[in-house]
Motif scaffolding. Structure first.
Motif, PDB file in Angstrom:
ATOM      1  N   ARG A   1      12.327  -2.072   4.153  1.00 54.17           N
ATOM      2  CA  ARG A   1      11.943  -0.756   4.658  1.00 54.17           C
ATOM      3  C   ARG A   1      12.589   0.362   3.839  1.00 54.17           C
ATOM      4  O   ARG A   1      12.130   1.488   3.857  1.00 54.17           O
ATOM      5  CB  ARG A   1      12.356  -0.606   6.125  1.00 54.17           C
ATOM      6  N   ARG A   2      13.667   0.023   3.156  1.00 54.86           N
ATOM      7  CA  ARG A   2      14.422   1.031   2.398  1.00 54.86           C
ATOM      8  C   ARG A   2      13.683   1.376   1.111  1.00 54.86           C
ATOM      9  O   ARG A   2      12.960   0.558   0.537  1.00 54.86           O
ATOM     10  CB  ARG A   2      15.815   0.512   2.101  1.00 54.86           C
ATOM     11  N   VAL A   3      13.892   2.619   0.653  1.00 62.35           N
ATOM     12  CA  VAL A   3      13.221   3.072  -0.563  1.00 62.35           C
ATOM     13  C   VAL A   3      14.248   3.474  -1.611  1.00 62.35           C
ATOM     14  O   VAL A   3      15.433   3.703  -1.299  1.00 62.35           O
ATOM     15  CB  VAL A   3      12.276   4.265  -0.272  1.00 62.35           C
ATOM     16  N   LYS A   4      13.797   3.575  -2.845  1.00 57.45           N
ATOM     17  CA  LYS A   4      14.648   4.010  -3.953  1.00 57.45           C
ATOM     18  C   LYS A   4      13.896   5.046  -4.782  1.00 57.45           C
ATOM     19  O   LYS A   4      12.669   5.075  -4.817  1.00 57.45           O
ATOM     20  CB  LYS A   4      15.067   2.825  -4.815  1.00 57.45           C
ATOM     21  N   ARG A   5      14.665   5.883  -5.466  1.00 54.45           N
ATOM     22  CA  ARG A   5      14.086   6.907  -6.334  1.00 54.45           C
ATOM     23  C   ARG A   5      13.668   6.269  -7.654  1.00 54.45           C
ATOM     24  O   ARG A   5      14.415   5.476  -8.247  1.00 54.45           O
ATOM     25  CB  ARG A   5      15.099   8.012  -6.575  1.00 54.45           C
TER      26      ARG A   5
ATOM     27  N   LYS B   1      12.354  -0.778  -2.039  1.00 54.08           N
ATOM     28  CA  LYS B   1      13.228  -1.605  -2.880  1.00 54.08           C
ATOM     29  C   LYS B   1      12.613  -2.969  -3.152  1.00 54.08           C
ATOM     30  O   LYS B   1      12.830  -3.554  -4.207  1.00 54.08           O
ATOM     31  CB  LYS B   1      14.601  -1.750  -2.210  1.00 54.08           C
ATOM     32  N   SER B   2      11.876  -3.468  -2.186  1.00 52.72           N
ATOM     33  CA  SER B   2      11.091  -4.694  -2.362  1.00 52.72           C
ATOM     34  C   SER B   2       9.974  -4.655  -1.339  1.00 52.72           C
ATOM     35  O   SER B   2       9.984  -3.820  -0.423  1.00 52.72           O
ATOM     36  CB  SER B   2      11.958  -5.945  -2.184  1.00 52.72           C
TER      37      SER B   2
ATOM     38  N   GLY C   1       0.811  -1.210   0.000  1.00 55.52           N
ATOM     39  CA  GLY C   1       0.000   0.000   0.000  1.00 55.52           C
ATOM     40  C   GLY C   1       0.844   1.259   0.000  1.00 55.52           C
ATOM     41  O   GLY C   1       0.520   2.243  -0.673  1.00 55.52           O
ATOM     42  N   ASP C   2       1.944   1.237   0.748  1.00 59.57           N
ATOM     43  CA  ASP C   2       2.790   2.415   0.883  1.00 59.57           C
ATOM     44  C   ASP C   2       3.463   2.780  -0.438  1.00 59.57           C
ATOM     45  O   ASP C   2       3.715   3.972  -0.703  1.00 59.57           O
ATOM     46  CB  ASP C   2       3.843   2.166   1.962  1.00 59.57           C
ATOM     47  N   ASN C   3       3.748   1.785  -1.279  1.00 53.85           N
ATOM     48  CA  ASN C   3       4.338   2.077  -2.585  1.00 53.85           C
ATOM     49  C   ASN C   3       3.447   3.008  -3.400  1.00 53.85           C
ATOM     50  O   ASN C   3       3.926   3.874  -4.134  1.00 53.85           O
ATOM     51  CB  ASN C   3       4.576   0.780  -3.367  1.00 53.85           C
ATOM     52  N   GLN C   4       2.148   2.827  -3.279  1.00 55.47           N
ATOM     53  CA  GLN C   4       1.212   3.662  -4.044  1.00 55.47           C
ATOM     54  C   GLN C   4       1.232   5.112  -3.563  1.00 55.47           C
ATOM     55  O   GLN C   4       0.919   6.026  -4.326  1.00 55.47           O
ATOM     56  CB  GLN C   4      -0.197   3.071  -3.937  1.00 55.47           C
ATOM     57  N   ILE C   5       1.608   5.299  -2.282  1.00 53.43           N
ATOM     58  CA  ILE C   5       1.761   6.662  -1.748  1.00 53.43           C
ATOM     59  C   ILE C   5       3.111   7.235  -2.159  1.00 53.43           C
ATOM     60  O   ILE C   5       3.214   8.362  -2.652  1.00 53.43           O
ATOM     61  CB  ILE C   5       1.628   6.657  -0.215  1.00 53.43           C
ATOM     62  N   LEU C   6       4.185   6.456  -1.987  1.00 54.77           N
ATOM     63  CA  LEU C   6       5.533   6.934  -2.302  1.00 54.77           C
ATOM     64  C   LEU C   6       5.696   7.250  -3.780  1.00 54.77           C
ATOM     65  O   LEU C   6       6.429   8.182  -4.156  1.00 54.77           O
ATOM     66  CB  LEU C   6       6.565   5.882  -1.874  1.00 54.77           C
TER      67      LEU C   6
END
Length: 443
Positions: free
Chosen positions: A408-412, A403-404, A390-395
């Protein structure tokens, strides 16, 4: 015997007084024990030595640690015990067991009173615009810290997830941490809260209850409010399983919509009598197990009670209940979480059904407790995946993603631009049409 001599009401008062006396005496004894250990009993335990020792100790600036504790019992232990006993006594002062439980005073003209209030307060409309009702999402958790050390972290993730969805869809949020009625603990704690909120917020057209272990996993899906214009209660379920089979899992009460109206107050009154903890709930559980298909033996729960109520009194309630299964107002996590990658590859947000579920509900996981129906490690792992899904749709709105689903880590995923107002989000979640509010132009 006491009731025959004094009458039922006086007998209850007498018994309550006796209980209070017992607690008072117990606290007095504990206080004396602790004071004797803290201040001392004198060299020989005599009153004279006590007086000398007391005087000397009150003039001293600091008491040694050894004198502040006696056998591991401190002054704070006494305070805790006193408060604990007082709370227990308050909980015991219950209603007359011969009278059926009520959520509150009977209200029979709520529709008229609410209509008058809305007319007198035009700036608090129950509809934001045509076919878009004012909605209050209600959720909550225990007032105590979680038994599982990481449980509070997952509660934080859960409310963050709900806030994200509600912000996008113009829905208000109420988070509760108070037990409003000690008798309605556990499954049933939501009922007194829901009634209180309906009566306190006449401007709210629909109240959306959602359990703390449920998460939104389709941030783009807008509830089809127009579909429910003739209904007052919307739950995920199947008519055949409820009305024909009387199956205890024919519907789910972990996520449902309830209209603010007299009908809803009436069904809450009809739903609640099985809820009081103790004998009432235990006996009601036996009835539900006997009457409902495949129900295990345990105390009465709100979901089984709703199935029983609808199956037994379909003519009274059925016409205003919509059992929704075209999309996942409630989606059982066990059949969804392992398919998230497949959903990402083949489908897109906004569908709300098995292809991209609106809600993933972790029934039986109990992340806040030490024990659930499933292994804790499995539950927490899959709750992380559901949150990130769900959070991917916000980010993605802001050019990032995890990243997967396990990270917890994110990527641009998008380069920065010098023209940020020209950025368009493919799902339209940055400025969704269903969040727009019509503003009349001023003269």
């Amino acid at each position: 015997m006491l009731e025959k001599c004094l009458g039922a009401q006086r007998a209850r008062r007498f018994q309550r007084t006796l209980r209070h006396c017992k607690v008072t005496i117990l606290c007095l004894v504990l206080t004396v024990v602790v004071l004797r250990g803290t201040i001392g009993a004198g060299k020989f335990g005599t009153p004279e030595q006590d007086f000398v020792d007391i005087r000397n100790r009150f003039y001293s600036r600091k008491l040694p640690e050894s004198h502040r504790l006696l056998g591991g019992v401190s002054f704070y232990d006494v305070v805790f015990l006193f408060l604990w006993f007082s709370e227990e006594e308050r909980d015991r002062e219950k209603r007359n067991p011969n009278e059926p439980y009520r959520l509150g005073p009977k209200i029979s003209n709520w529709d008229e009173r609410r209509s008058t209030w809305l007319h007198e307060n035009p700036y608090f409309s129950n509809f934001i615009r045509p076919n878009k009702p004012r909605v209050l999402l209600v959720t909550g958790s225990s007032p105590k810290p979680c038994e599982n050390p990481v449980g509070d972290h997952y509660l934080l993730k859960s409310i963050k997830n709900k806030i994200d969805y509600c912000r996008l869809h113009g829905i208000e949020v109420f988070y509760n941490m108070a037990l409003l009625d000690a008798e309605m603990a556990g499954f049933w704690a939501k009922l007194p809260l829901i009634r209180k909120l309906l009566l306190s917020h006449p401007e709210v057209e629909f109240l959306w209850w959602m359990d703390s272990d449920a998460m939104f996993t389709d941030m783009a899906f807008e509830v089809p409010w127009e579909r429910y214009k003739d209904y007052n209660l919307v739950m995920h379920g199947w008519n055949g399983m409820v009305y024909d089979q009387k199956n205890w899992i024919g519907l789910n009460t972990g996520s449902f919509l309830l209209r603010n109206c007299q009908w809803s107050l009436d069904i809450l009154d009809a739903w609640a009598p099985m809820g009081p903890k103790g004998k009432v709930r235990d006996e009601a559980g036996k009835v539900l197990t006997r009457e409902l298909k495949d129900r295990p033996v345990f105390e009465a729960d709100d979901q089984s009670a709703m199935v029983y109520l609808l199956a037994k009194q379909k003519d009274m309630w059925g016409d205003k209940v919509y059992l929704e299964n075209a999309y996942y107002l409630h989606g059982y996590w066990g059949i969804l979480v392992d398919r998230y990658e497949e959903m990402i590859e083949n489908y897109h947000p906004g569908l709300g059904d098995h292809r991209w579920p609106l809600v993933t509900h972790f029934v039986g996981c109990k992340p806040c407790g030490k024990f659930g129906d499933y292994p804790v490690e499995r539950c927490l792992k899959q709750m992380d995946r559901a949150f990130n899904f769900g959070d991917n749709q916000i980010l993605q709105i802001y050019g990032f993603r995890h990243k997967s689903l396990a990270s917890r880590r994110v990527k641009r995923i998008r380069s920065e631009t010098s023209n940020p107002l020209e950025v368009k989000h493919e799902l339209g979640l940055l400025h969704p049409a269903f969040k727009a509010v019509e503003v009349s132009s001023s003269s």
